[in-house]
Design an enzyme around this catalytic site. Structure first.
Site, PDB file in Angstrom:
ATOM      1  N   ASP A 106      12.758 -72.036  72.173  1.00 47.61           N
ATOM      2  CA  ASP A 106      11.346 -71.977  72.554  1.00 47.61           C
ATOM      3  C   ASP A 106      10.483 -72.956  71.779  1.00 47.61           C
ATOM      4  OD1 ASP A 106      11.495 -70.731  70.122  1.00 47.61           O
ATOM      5  OD2 ASP A 106      10.421 -68.921  70.709  1.00 47.61           O
ATOM      6  N   LYS A 157       9.296 -64.142  58.146  1.00 49.52           N
ATOM      7  CA  LYS A 157       8.014 -63.449  58.340  1.00 49.52           C
ATOM      8  C   LYS A 157       7.438 -62.957  57.003  1.00 49.52           C
ATOM      9  CE  LYS A 157       8.619 -63.560  62.968  1.00 49.52           C
ATOM     10  NZ  LYS A 157       9.839 -64.326  63.122  1.00 49.52           N
ATOM     11  N   ASP A 216       6.097 -73.910  68.554  1.00 51.79           N
ATOM     12  CA  ASP A 216       6.778 -72.779  69.183  1.00 51.79           C
ATOM     13  C   ASP A 216       5.868 -72.354  70.331  1.00 51.79           C
ATOM     14  OD1 ASP A 216       7.300 -70.073  69.889  1.00 51.79           O
ATOM     15  OD2 ASP A 216       8.182 -69.650  67.945  1.00 51.79           O
TER      16      ASP A 216
HETATM   17  N1  GDD Z   1      20.955 -65.169  72.779  1.00 52.04           N
HETATM   18  C1  GDD Z   1      19.998 -64.572  72.092  1.00 52.04           C
HETATM   19  N2  GDD Z   1      20.153 -63.271  71.731  1.00 52.04           N
HETATM   20  N3  GDD Z   1      18.879 -65.262  71.783  1.00 52.04           N
HETATM   21  C2  GDD Z   1      17.905 -64.628  71.080  1.00 52.04           C
HETATM   22  C3  GDD Z   1      18.000 -63.288  70.688  1.00 52.04           C
HETATM   23  C4  GDD Z   1      19.207 -62.574  71.043  1.00 52.04           C
HETATM   24  O1  GDD Z   1      19.388 -61.396  70.736  1.00 52.04           O
HETATM   25  N4  GDD Z   1      16.866 -62.956  70.007  1.00 52.04           N
HETATM   26  C5  GDD Z   1      16.097 -64.046  69.996  1.00 52.04           C
HETATM   27  N5  GDD Z   1      16.708 -65.058  70.647  1.00 52.04           N
HETATM   28  C6  GDD Z   1      16.205 -66.418  70.848  1.00 52.04           C
HETATM   29  C7  GDD Z   1      14.812 -66.446  71.463  1.00 52.04           C
HETATM   30  O2  GDD Z   1      14.908 -66.564  72.871  1.00 52.04           O
HETATM   31  C8  GDD Z   1      14.210 -67.699  70.833  1.00 52.04           C
HETATM   32  O3  GDD Z   1      14.514 -68.855  71.590  1.00 52.04           O
HETATM   33  C9  GDD Z   1      14.905 -67.812  69.501  1.00 52.04           C
HETATM   34  O4  GDD Z   1      16.084 -66.996  69.578  1.00 52.04           O
HETATM   35  C10 GDD Z   1      14.029 -67.342  68.331  1.00 52.04           C
HETATM   36  O5  GDD Z   1      13.574 -66.044  68.588  1.00 52.04           O
HETATM   37  P1  GDD Z   1      12.018 -65.682  68.542  1.00 52.04           P
HETATM   38  O6  GDD Z   1      11.908 -64.253  68.894  1.00 52.04           O
HETATM   39  O7  GDD Z   1      11.216 -66.661  69.296  1.00 52.04           O
HETATM   40  O8  GDD Z   1      11.771 -65.807  66.973  1.00 52.04           O
HETATM   41  P2  GDD Z   1      10.436 -66.213  66.210  1.00 52.04           P
HETATM   42  O9  GDD Z   1       9.714 -67.270  66.924  1.00 52.04           O
HETATM   43  O10 GDD Z   1       9.689 -64.967  65.875  1.00 52.04           O
HETATM   44  O11 GDD Z   1      11.044 -66.790  64.812  1.00 52.04           O
HETATM   45  C11 GDD Z   1      12.083 -67.758  64.825  1.00 52.04           C
HETATM   46  O12 GDD Z   1      11.578 -69.042  65.139  1.00 52.04           O
HETATM   47  C12 GDD Z   1      10.637 -69.572  64.174  1.00 52.04           C
HETATM   48  C13 GDD Z   1      10.245 -70.952  64.663  1.00 52.04           C
HETATM   49  O13 GDD Z   1       9.660 -70.865  65.914  1.00 52.04           O
HETATM   50  C14 GDD Z   1      12.753 -67.784  63.443  1.00 52.04           C
HETATM   51  O14 GDD Z   1      13.910 -68.595  63.536  1.00 52.04           O
HETATM   52  C15 GDD Z   1      11.813 -68.313  62.357  1.00 52.04           C
HETATM   53  O15 GDD Z   1      12.505 -68.448  61.127  1.00 52.04           O
HETATM   54  C16 GDD Z   1      11.292 -69.679  62.777  1.00 52.04           C
HETATM   55  O16 GDD Z   1      10.339 -70.146  61.811  1.00 52.04           O
HETATM   56 MG    MG Z   2       9.804 -68.140  68.800  1.00 54.57          MG
END
Ligand code: GDD
Ligand code: MG
Length: 368
Positions: A106, A157, A216
């Site tokens: 994303d 987080k 993001d």
């Molecule tokens: N296959 C799969 N299975 N993908 C997953 C799952 C799962 O269970 N859970 C989350 N994802 C995918 C989401 O679709 C997304 O593309 C990515 O993993 C990160 O998940 P988010 O839910 O968007 O996390 P975030 O934005 O709160 O935090 C993450 O991204 C940040 C940067 O945008 C973390 O990696 C943070 O450390 C990072 O800073």
């Molecule tokens: Mg994200």
């Protein structure tokens, strides 16, 4: 080179758009979002992509197919249930090369993966994380670095009082397959950020402070920001290059435009902009969208087949596919209308209201 893209999240923060479309293929400037990621990866030598899906995987496959059109081999992995970011990695283990990219699915970015790979090779790391600076790291993974680029701490987080750097995990990693050895067995739910990276500290985990654009796109406000940044070519994308070739708005040949379109904007096939309407700047009309007489649409996105009635004003809003806005409405401030929503005339929607797919608002129902 191979890349594993995590695309299995439900995209809850982008609802109601993601109530009917999986986040990887939500249209961004009229292309499935993940196509921007695939073009970026291809530009850094990636030709083999594994898409780790969960939620609405068939819909993703239906849009992207086997990747042939993009010149990439695209394979899909479907978890039986969401296994978390680390569980998804472990689930893919059998298919992975010795060294590969792993990406959050994303992010809209043009960071230099080739330079990251160079550093990864130079340091002999087991994992190298791209890092970017943001104003407020609390919604991300905060990363503290040592002088030599080794990661000293990874805090997912962080609480406000833990924030002592602006450097965060950009969700773009280079991993050696042996980094998976110490992970819990396949089939368990694991967060790579909370359970894997903290354990790799001191054992070959490095950070690569990247420059370039990074966003993001997971909330409506950031989805709109990403739209503007592609239109204005603030992020390097093939779409942005095409659009910035000319200072005129990009209007498809098969659109019927009698009103005024202000650049930067994109108007797709079969759109109709009626006389007296103003569209733009920073606006995207999806295929078959319609803007009525005297209406004004600015800084907004109308997805395919959305319609805006006469004399309505739409600002900084996202109008879902097939949604209809009646006459004399005023919609602004990050409002999102889901697919096929009907807003009767004379409604005023503001301050981030989100209307779920299929809802029908009578005339004059809301004057927020
Ligand atoms: N296959 C799969 N299975 N993908 C997953 C799952 C799962 O269970 N859970 C989350 N994802 C995918 C989401 O679709 C997304 O593309 C990515 O993993 C990160 O998940 P988010 O839910 O968007 O996390 P975030 O934005 O709160 O935090 C993450 O991204 C940040 C940067 O945008 C973390 O990696 C943070 O450390 C990072 O800073
Ligand atoms: Mg994200």
């Amino acid at each position: 080179m191979q890349a594993l893209i995590l695309a299995g999240g439900e995209g809850t923060r982008l609802r109601p758009l993601t109530s009917t479309i999986p986040k990887p293929v939500v249209p961004l400037v009229n292309r499935p979002f993940i196509v921007y990621m695939l073009e970026w990866l291809r530009g850094h030598g990636v030709d083999d992509v594994i898409l780790s899906c969960g939620f609405m995987a068939d819909a993703v496959r239906a849009v992207l197919g086997d990747g042939a059109e993009l010149g990439i081999s695209l394979r899909y992995l479907e978890e039986p249930r969401p296994l978390g970011t680390g569980g998804a990695l472990k689930f893919a283990q059998e298919l992975l090369d010795e060294r590969f990219f792993m990406l959050n699915g994303d992010v809209l970015t043009d960071v230099d993966l080739s330079a990251q790979l160079e550093q990864h090779e130079r340091t002999g790391a087991r994992a190298t994380l791209a890092l970017v600076e943001v104003d407020n790291p609390s919604a991300y993974g905060l990363v503290r670095l040592d002088g030599d680029g080794a990661v000293r701490e990874f805090v997912e987080k962080p609480d406000a009082e833990e924030v002592d750097t602006n450097l965060i995990n950009a969700g773009a990693y280079i991993l050696q397959r042996d980094a998976l050895e110490a992970m819990p067995p396949a089939g368990t739910t694991v967060s790579i950020e909370r359970e894997v990276f903290p354990r790799l500290v001191g054992a070959g985990l490095f950070g690569y402070p990247a420059s370039g654009y990074w966003l993001d796109i997971g909330t409506p406000a950031r989805y709109l920001q990403g739209t503007y940044d592609i239109l204005e070519a603030n992020v390097a994308t093939e779409m942005g290059w095409q659009l910035s070739e000319s200072s005129r708005p990009r209007i498809a040949a098969a659109a019927n435009v009698e009103g005024r379109v202000v650049a930067p904007s994109l108007v797709a096939d079969r759109c109709e902009v009626v006389a007296g309407a103003i569209v733009g700047g920073r606006t995207v009309l999806g295929p078959g969208a319609m803007v009525g007489r005297g209406a004004h649409v600015e800084g907004s996105v109308l997805l395919a087949g959305a319609r805006v009635g006469a004399r309505s004003v739409i600002r900084s809003a996202i109008i879902g596919a097939g949604a209809h806005v009646g006459d004399h409405c005023h919609i602004e401030g990050g409002v999102v209308l889901g697919e096929a929503v009907k807003v009767g005339s004379g409604n005023v929607l503001m301050a981030g209201a989100r209307i779920f797919p299929g809802v029908d608002l009578p005339d004059g129902a809301i004057k927020f």
